[in-house]
Write a protein that holds these residues in place. Structure first.
Motif, PDB file in Angstrom:
ATOM      1  N   GLY A 224      10.703  -5.032   4.694  1.00  9.98           N
ATOM      2  CA  GLY A 224      12.110  -4.907   5.062  1.00  9.98           C
ATOM      3  C   GLY A 224      12.961  -4.500   3.867  1.00  9.98           C
ATOM      4  O   GLY A 224      13.880  -3.675   3.995  1.00  9.98           O
ATOM      5  N   VAL A 225      12.679  -5.046   2.703  1.00  8.92           N
ATOM      6  CA  VAL A 225      13.406  -4.660   1.499  1.00  8.92           C
ATOM      7  C   VAL A 225      13.177  -3.173   1.207  1.00  8.92           C
ATOM      8  O   VAL A 225      14.100  -2.450   0.812  1.00  8.92           O
ATOM      9  N   GLN A 226      11.917  -2.705   1.416  1.00  5.41           N
ATOM     10  CA  GLN A 226      11.607  -1.282   1.202  1.00  5.41           C
ATOM     11  C   GLN A 226      12.437  -0.399   2.126  1.00  5.41           C
ATOM     12  O   GLN A 226      12.926   0.666   1.712  1.00  5.41           O
ATOM     13  N   ARG A 227      12.628  -0.849   3.362  1.00  7.11           N
ATOM     14  CA  ARG A 227      13.431  -0.041   4.295  1.00  7.11           C
ATOM     15  C   ARG A 227      14.880   0.060   3.824  1.00  7.11           C
ATOM     16  O   ARG A 227      15.512   1.112   3.958  1.00  7.11           O
ATOM     17  N   TYR A 228      15.417  -1.012   3.263  1.00  5.55           N
ATOM     18  CA  TYR A 228      16.789  -0.967   2.755  1.00  5.55           C
ATOM     19  C   TYR A 228      16.891  -0.062   1.527  1.00  5.55           C
ATOM     20  O   TYR A 228      17.851   0.696   1.375  1.00  5.55           O
ATOM     21  N   LEU A 229      15.888  -0.130   0.637  1.00  5.72           N
ATOM     22  CA  LEU A 229      15.940   0.671  -0.585  1.00  5.72           C
ATOM     23  C   LEU A 229      15.616   2.139  -0.337  1.00  5.72           C
ATOM     24  O   LEU A 229      15.985   3.002  -1.129  1.00  5.72           O
ATOM     25  N   GLY A 230      14.899   2.422   0.743  1.00  2.66           N
ATOM     26  CA  GLY A 230      14.595   3.813   1.075  1.00  2.66           C
ATOM     27  C   GLY A 230      13.630   4.424   0.076  1.00  2.66           C
ATOM     28  O   GLY A 230      12.704   3.777  -0.433  1.00  2.66           O
ATOM     29  N   GLU A 231      13.829   5.703  -0.260  1.00  9.19           N
ATOM     30  CA  GLU A 231      12.926   6.430  -1.151  1.00  9.19           C
ATOM     31  C   GLU A 231      13.303   6.289  -2.622  1.00  9.19           C
ATOM     32  O   GLU A 231      12.700   6.932  -3.483  1.00  9.19           O
ATOM     33  N   SER A 232      14.289   5.469  -2.923  1.00 11.85           N
ATOM     34  CA  SER A 232      14.720   5.330  -4.312  1.00 11.85           C
ATOM     35  C   SER A 232      13.656   4.663  -5.176  1.00 11.85           C
ATOM     36  O   SER A 232      13.578   4.897  -6.382  1.00 11.85           O
ATOM     37  N   VAL A 233      12.798   3.846  -4.565  1.00  8.31           N
ATOM     38  CA  VAL A 233      11.717   3.191  -5.307  1.00  8.31           C
ATOM     39  C   VAL A 233      10.667   2.732  -4.301  1.00  8.31           C
ATOM     40  O   VAL A 233      10.991   2.343  -3.176  1.00  8.31           O
ATOM     41  N   ASN A 234       9.398   2.814  -4.699  1.00  2.71           N
ATOM     42  CA  ASN A 234       8.295   2.339  -3.858  1.00  2.71           C
ATOM     43  C   ASN A 234       7.994   0.895  -4.247  1.00  2.71           C
ATOM     44  O   ASN A 234       7.073   0.605  -5.018  1.00  2.71           O
ATOM     45  N   ILE A 235       8.788  -0.017  -3.717  1.00  2.00           N
ATOM     46  CA  ILE A 235       8.660  -1.418  -4.117  1.00  2.00           C
ATOM     47  C   ILE A 235       7.373  -2.039  -3.591  1.00  2.00           C
ATOM     48  O   ILE A 235       6.820  -2.963  -4.195  1.00  2.00           O
ATOM     49  N   LEU A 236       6.844  -1.524  -2.470  1.00  2.00           N
ATOM     50  CA  LEU A 236       5.588  -2.059  -1.938  1.00  2.00           C
ATOM     51  C   LEU A 236       4.435  -1.820  -2.905  1.00  2.00           C
ATOM     52  O   LEU A 236       3.622  -2.712  -3.168  1.00  2.00           O
ATOM     53  N   GLU A 237       4.376  -0.610  -3.469  1.00  2.00           N
ATOM     54  CA  GLU A 237       3.307  -0.283  -4.411  1.00  2.00           C
ATOM     55  C   GLU A 237       3.437  -1.111  -5.690  1.00  2.00           C
ATOM     56  O   GLU A 237       2.443  -1.625  -6.219  1.00  2.00           O
ATOM     57  N   GLU A 238       4.679  -1.265  -6.198  1.00  2.00           N
ATOM     58  CA  GLU A 238       4.887  -2.051  -7.407  1.00  2.00           C
ATOM     59  C   GLU A 238       4.579  -3.531  -7.165  1.00  2.00           C
ATOM     60  O   GLU A 238       4.029  -4.212  -8.030  1.00  2.00           O
ATOM     61  N   TYR A 239       4.909  -4.021  -5.974  1.00  2.00           N
ATOM     62  CA  TYR A 239       4.613  -5.404  -5.592  1.00  2.00           C
ATOM     63  C   TYR A 239       3.096  -5.642  -5.626  1.00  2.00           C
ATOM     64  O   TYR A 239       2.613  -6.659  -6.132  1.00  2.00           O
ATOM     65  N   LYS A 240       2.339  -4.660  -5.112  1.00  2.00           N
ATOM     66  CA  LYS A 240       0.877  -4.754  -5.094  1.00  2.00           C
ATOM     67  C   LYS A 240       0.323  -4.766  -6.517  1.00  2.00           C
ATOM     68  O   LYS A 240      -0.604  -5.503  -6.834  1.00  2.00           O
ATOM     69  N   LYS A 241       0.891  -3.940  -7.416  1.00  2.00           N
ATOM     70  CA  LYS A 241       0.439  -3.881  -8.805  1.00  2.00           C
ATOM     71  C   LYS A 241       0.603  -5.239  -9.483  1.00  2.00           C
ATOM     72  O   LYS A 241      -0.293  -5.713 -10.195  1.00  2.00           O
ATOM     73  N   VAL A 242       1.769  -5.862  -9.294  1.00  2.00           N
ATOM     74  CA  VAL A 242       2.033  -7.162  -9.927  1.00  2.00           C
ATOM     75  C   VAL A 242       1.063  -8.211  -9.406  1.00  2.00           C
ATOM     76  O   VAL A 242       0.524  -9.022 -10.160  1.00  2.00           O
ATOM     77  N   HIS A 243       0.813  -8.183  -8.087  1.00  2.00           N
ATOM     78  CA  HIS A 243      -0.088  -9.176  -7.493  1.00  2.00           C
ATOM     79  C   HIS A 243      -1.510  -9.004  -7.999  1.00  2.00           C
ATOM     80  O   HIS A 243      -2.211  -9.984  -8.289  1.00  2.00           O
ATOM     81  N   GLU A 244      -1.978  -7.754  -8.150  1.00  2.00           N
ATOM     82  CA  GLU A 244      -3.352  -7.501  -8.587  1.00  2.00           C
ATOM     83  C   GLU A 244      -3.533  -7.746 -10.081  1.00  2.00           C
ATOM     84  O   GLU A 244      -4.561  -8.261 -10.508  1.00  2.00           O
ATOM     85  N   SER A 245      -2.534  -7.355 -10.885  1.00  2.00           N
ATOM     86  CA  SER A 245      -2.672  -7.479 -12.343  1.00  2.00           C
ATOM     87  C   SER A 245      -2.294  -8.867 -12.851  1.00  2.00           C
ATOM     88  O   SER A 245      -2.754  -9.298 -13.905  1.00  2.00           O
ATOM     89  N   GLY A 246      -1.418  -9.558 -12.117  1.00  2.00           N
ATOM     90  CA  GLY A 246      -0.949 -10.854 -12.593  1.00  2.00           C
ATOM     91  C   GLY A 246       0.007 -10.753 -13.759  1.00  2.00           C
ATOM     92  O   GLY A 246       0.255 -11.733 -14.467  1.00  2.00           O
ATOM     93  N   SER A 247       0.588  -9.549 -13.976  1.00  2.00           N
ATOM     94  CA  SER A 247       1.501  -9.319 -15.091  1.00  2.00           C
ATOM     95  C   SER A 247       2.870  -8.899 -14.566  1.00  2.00           C
ATOM     96  O   SER A 247       2.969  -8.236 -13.533  1.00  2.00           O
ATOM     97  N   PRO A 248       3.950  -9.277 -15.281  1.00  2.00           N
ATOM     98  CA  PRO A 248       5.293  -8.879 -14.844  1.00  2.00           C
ATOM     99  C   PRO A 248       5.508  -7.377 -14.985  1.00  2.00           C
ATOM    100  O   PRO A 248       4.797  -6.691 -15.720  1.00  2.00           O
ATOM    101  N   LEU A 249       6.515  -6.879 -14.272  1.00  2.00           N
ATOM    102  CA  LEU A 249       6.782  -5.437 -14.249  1.00  2.00           C
ATOM    103  C   LEU A 249       8.285  -5.215 -14.090  1.00  2.00           C
ATOM    104  O   LEU A 249       8.954  -5.942 -13.356  1.00  2.00           O
TER     105      LEU A 249
END
Length: 530
Positions: A224-249
């Motif tokens: 839902g947050v991604q829908r509000y932000l639109g194409e300005s940022v791919n927050i889903l992909e960045e969210y996945k990176k943080v979850h997999e790496s365990g590092s802040p971004l």
């Protein structure tokens, strides 16, 4: 004599000898005979079957010359044998060999060992049963003691229950007050806060994030947050990176409608769980800061441009005074005054140029002309320019080429003027901070990059000040609060960093030891000749 004995006993010894031989050939006993040299001269069929050898392999050989209680067969198996041996003698009574008979006791010994093991097991089991009976008896007595204490304990628990219920009530009230204060604090934070689980379901948001995104707070997910932000940022992909790496971004320069946003994501970790149990997301509206920064940069650029024109006039007029009018004025201090005006104007123009260069680099307005550049030629040109300055301080200034590098390794993809500027900066700094010894420039190939080192024998940089290098307006002095006005603006290394990175390289401090010297370096990509 044998014949006489045969007649006397009424026995045909040849028949007897054949009977004994037949017995040895058919009996389940191991029979073997050796001569005095230890060679096998006879072996019965049972021995052959048990050993796995052919008769031709054993007769005449020294196999089994030493009869051991554990006999090894051809296949490597071990057979346990009980041996009985006797000496073979001729008619004169002299020993001519050794005859041995053996019984395969493998099964018997195995059974014996099993019986012994069973006996030990039974003894151990009996001991365990005895210990268990003793434990049960002790437990029975302990149970009676517990029953005696149960009544007294029940009464004590009832008293404790009343006390605990009172404490829980008080603590619950305190926790509710603390929760209210925490929620009030979170909602007052000027940054938007989102806490989500690993599946992307949002567990908590503060009011600020609702205001920033102008969104509905009900039934939110990261999608839902991604829908509000639109194409300005791919927050889903960045969210996945943080979850997999365990590092802040951190994600900067997000243009959302008419606002600039910064998003910071960090995993929520637990001491008992290795992987993140959720993600916290901070959304900051940095629009005002961006506007202020841009206004500052624009003011900085405009002011620098406006300063350069009058300063250039001052420099030109002071130079004219030096060239034509100093000799005409009888005042003794006039020449010194004119020189001060001229030198100060030159220094101010250099400072303004550094300001303008910094502003242009930060705003991405400088275009790098990446051509094929011979780094050795650039280094030699810089040495020619600065050699007089170095010799004036009795310092050597030299270049040492790598003996293993090829000529094509010295051709880099870069902007020659910018490389020249960086070398001037690094070598000038080295000369300024060196009083004895000198400066050496080295080049070497590191994978697909050319590395240039500037090595001086100066006073070095203390460990606490090394972190100040390559920062904007920062000089590596002993105090952050004191600036050395003779050392310039503190932009030299910062500009060099932006220039080298703009050409695809890296720059840094390799090493530094106080009172011994420093090694600065930068790398540039080698020009591909293919």
């Amino acid at each position: 004599m044998v014949n006489n004995l045969d007649e006397k006993l009424g026995i045909d010894f040849k028949v007897l000898e054949k009977g004994l031989t037949d017995i040895l050939e058919n009996v389940d006993l191991l029979a073997i005979a050796h001569n005095l040299e230890g060679k096998v001269v006879y072996i019965n069929p049972y021995f052959l079957r048990l050993s796995g050898y052919d008769k031709d392999e054993i007769l005449g050989s020294d196999l089994y010359s030493g009869l051991e209680p554990k006999l090894q067969t051809k296949s490597g198996a071990v057979v346990e044998v009980y041996w009985s041996s006797m000496s073979l003698k001729n008619d004169e009574g002299s020993s001519v060999g050794l005859f041995s008979v053996g019984i395969d006791v493998t099964v018997r010994n195995t059974i014996q060992r099993l019986l012994e093991q069973s006996e030990r097991t039974l003894k151990d089991r009996a001991t365990q049963l005895e210990d268990k009976n003793k434990y049960l008896e002790d437990s029975r007595r302990a149970m009676f003691n517990l029953l005696d204490d149960a009544k007294a304990l029940e009464e004590e628990l009832q008293r404790e229950k009343s006390s605990v219920e009172k404490i829980i009530g008080e603590r619950t009230h305190e926790l509710k007050e603390e929760q209210a204060r925490l929620l009030a604090s979170i909602n007052s934070v000027p940054k938007g806060l989102i806490i989500a689980n690993n599946e992307g379901k949002i567990l908590f948001t503060n009011k600020t994030v609702i205001s920033i995104l102008n969104a509905d707070s009900r039934l939110w997910t990261i999608e839902g947050v991604q829908r509000y932000l639109g194409e300005s940022v791919n927050i889903l992909e960045e969210y996945k990176k943080v979850h997999e790496s365990g590092s802040p971004l951190k994600i900067s320069n997000i243009l959302f409608k008419t606002r600039y946003l910064e998003i910071y994501m960090s995993p929520i970790l637990s001491n008992s769980v290795q992987n993140p149990i959720g993600i916290v997301v901070l959304i900051d509206d940095v629009t005002e800061a961006k506007v202020l920064e841009r206004s500052k940069d624009e003011f900085f650029t405009i002011a620098s441009h406006e300063l350069r024109t009058p300063l250039t006039v001052i420099k030109g007029n002071s130079q004219l005074l030096k060239d034509k009018y100093v000799s005409l004025v009888s005042e003794s201090n006039f020449e010194e005054i004119v020189n001060d005006i001229h030198d100060s104007s030159v220094r101010l123009i250099e400072m303004v140029n550094e300001f303008l260069t910094t502003s242009s680099l930060e705003q991405g307005k400088i275009e790098f002309k990446k051509d094929k550049v011979d780094i050795i030629s650039v280094i030699k040109n810089v040495i020619d320019e600065l050699e007089i300055t170095a010799h004036a301080k009795n310092l050597y200034l030299k270049y040492s080429a790598s003996k293993t590098a090829k000529s094509e390794d010295y051709n880099v993809s870069a902007d020659m003027n910018r490389v020249h500027e960086v070398l001037i900066n690094l070598i000038s700094n080295a000369i300024s901070f060196t009083t004895t010894g000198g400066i050496e420039i080295k080049t070497m190939k590191v994978k697909d990059m050319l590395k240039v080192e500037v090595i001086d024998t100066g006073k070095g940089i203390s460990e606490k000040n090394q972190s100040l290098l390559f920062r904007k307006f920062q000089q590596a002095n002993e105090s952050l609060l004191i600036r050395d006005s003779k050392r310039g603006t503190g932009l030299g290394l910062y500009i060099s960093k932006l220039l080298i990175e703009g050409m695809g390289g890296q720059i840094g401090l390799e090493s530094s030891v106080e009172e011994k010297g420093s090694v600065f370096y930068f790398t540039l990509p080698i020009k591909n000749t293919a």
